[in-house]
Design a protein around this motif. Structure first.
Motif, short mmCIF file in Angstrom:
data_model
loop_
_atom_site.label_atom_id
_atom_site.label_comp_id
_atom_site.label_asym_id
_atom_site.label_seq_id
_atom_site.Cartn_x
_atom_site.Cartn_y
_atom_site.Cartn_z
N GLY A 161 54.96 78.54 51.93
CA GLY A 161 53.56 78.73 51.58
C GLY A 161 52.58 78.41 52.69
N GLN A 195 46.16 71.31 46.32
CA GLN A 195 47.24 71.95 45.58
C GLN A 195 46.90 73.40 45.23
N ASP A 196 45.69 73.63 44.76
CA ASP A 196 45.28 74.99 44.40
C ASP A 196 45.21 75.89 45.62
N TRP A 252 47.07 75.62 48.28
CA TRP A 252 48.46 75.93 48.64
C TRP A 252 49.01 77.03 47.74
N TRP A 253 48.79 76.93 46.44
CA TRP A 253 49.28 77.95 45.52
C TRP A 253 48.62 79.30 45.77
N ARG A 263 50.62 82.72 46.60
CA ARG A 263 50.38 83.99 45.92
C ARG A 263 50.14 85.12 46.93
N ALA A 315 54.08 71.80 49.07
CA ALA A 315 52.78 71.60 48.44
C ALA A 315 52.31 70.16 48.63
N ALA A 329 55.16 73.30 38.41
CA ALA A 329 55.46 73.99 39.67
C ALA A 329 56.45 75.12 39.46
N ARG A 339 54.74 78.05 37.68
CA ARG A 339 53.86 78.83 38.55
C ARG A 339 54.67 79.69 39.52
N ALA A 340 55.78 79.15 40.00
CA ALA A 340 56.63 79.93 40.90
C ALA A 340 57.22 81.14 40.17
#
Length: 307
Positions: free
Chosen positions: A202, A210-211, A213-214, A218, A245, A259, A262-263
């Motif tokens: 990522g 954290q957001d 990184w996500w 994406r 993360a 986690a 979300r993955a």
């Protein structure tokens, strides 16, 4: 034995065991990883790594050989091997040996190599990002050929092979799976075109939330979707390192469940976590790992641990 790329509808969970403990302390972890029901277990392939470079550190290949001797079903792999200190010819021999010792359970994670200790300790010239990408692509292409073909020849910018032998070859045919770590446009396209799977961290950055990184995960996942569509290939393994993360995935059962969920929403077939350590990085409690293994892990993977 089922191929690593089979059954991608359920999220498979792997665990990384850092090669920092003497074997009397490391062996129980590898045994436990299998007993807990993890699908794959990995170790870092470095000569030294980041903040842990001043502490104890062992080599990945003999560690995986020892792990193969104390496990029977879990897949074992490098997370990830790099060209910083490897040549594809001797590494191919090591791969063939490991796959034999593991009876066809080896998975090779391979990356481009960074600028840290692995790159500087041998005294070579520092490579640019573009040069590292060039070397990475050549390394993977040469290794692929070496594992598939006996008497293989290669002449490139970084590596040469003259009639390299590979008998008896890997137990897995045509070779052990190659999961290619890639975060840049060029290497993502290469991974989509060439690899049996894709690994991403990522692209973590200092101070990242954290957001954030996500959001980056994406974006990279979407880029890999596009690259894969251009190749015309069907779905391949997509593996996310959850602990890149800011929040350690095993800090709590809730963090792990969130986690993985979300993955899965982003299309990842596999996730990887790290065995909790007493200090940073990956600081956590083994009691949380045990709770996840007993309760959440079977449900995340969509199967009973006894199957």
């Amino acid at each position: 034995m089922a191929c690593f790329t089979d059954s991608v509808n359920d999220v498979r969970v792997g665990i990384v065991i850092l090669p920092e403990d003497r074997w009397w302390a490391a062996e129980p972890k590898w045994r436990a990883a299998e007993e807990y029901g993890f699908d794959h277990a990995w170790t870092y392939d470095h000569l030294g790594w980041r903040s842990l470079v001043d502490g104890p550190w062992f080599s990945a290949v003999p560690t995986l050989a020892a792990a193969a001797m104390v496990t029977t079903t879990i897949r074992l792999g490098t997370f990830v091997a790099s060209p910083n200190f490897r040549h594809p010819v001797p590494f191919a021999r090591e791969v063939i040996t490991l796959d034999d010792l593991a009876d066809g359970r080896l998975v090779l994670g391979i990356g481009a190599g960074g600028r840290g200790y692995d790159a500087s300790v041998l005294g070579g010239a520092e490579l640019s990002a573009g040069q590292r990408a060039d070397r990475y692509i050549e390394f993977v292409e040469a290794l692929d050929g070496l594992l598939r073909t006996d008497g293989y020849d290669h002449s490139g910018t970084y590596y040469t092979a003259n009639g390299a032998r590979n008998l008896p070859g890997c137990v897995q045919k045509p070779r052990s799976p190659l999961l290619l770590a890639a975060d840049g446009p060029r290497t993502i396209a290469f991974a989509a075109r060439t690899g049996d799977g894709w690994i991403t961290t990522g692209r973590p950055e200092e101070g990242q939330t954290q957001d954030e990184w996500w959001s980056r995960v994406r974006e990279l996942s979407s880029r890999f979707d596009d690259a894969l569509a251009e190749t015309g290939r069907e779905q391949v393994v997509r593996c996310l390192s959850l602990d890149a993360a800011p929040v350690f995935s095993l800090s709590s059962t809730e963090a792990f469940a969130e986690a993985v969920g979300r993955a899965e929403e982003l299309g990842f077939t596999d996730v990887v976590v790290h065995w909790p350590r007493s200090g940073t990085p990956y600081q956590g409690k083994e009691s949380v790992l045990e709770e996840i293994a007993a309760d959440l892990l079977p449900r995340v993977q969509g199967r009973d641990q006894t199957n």
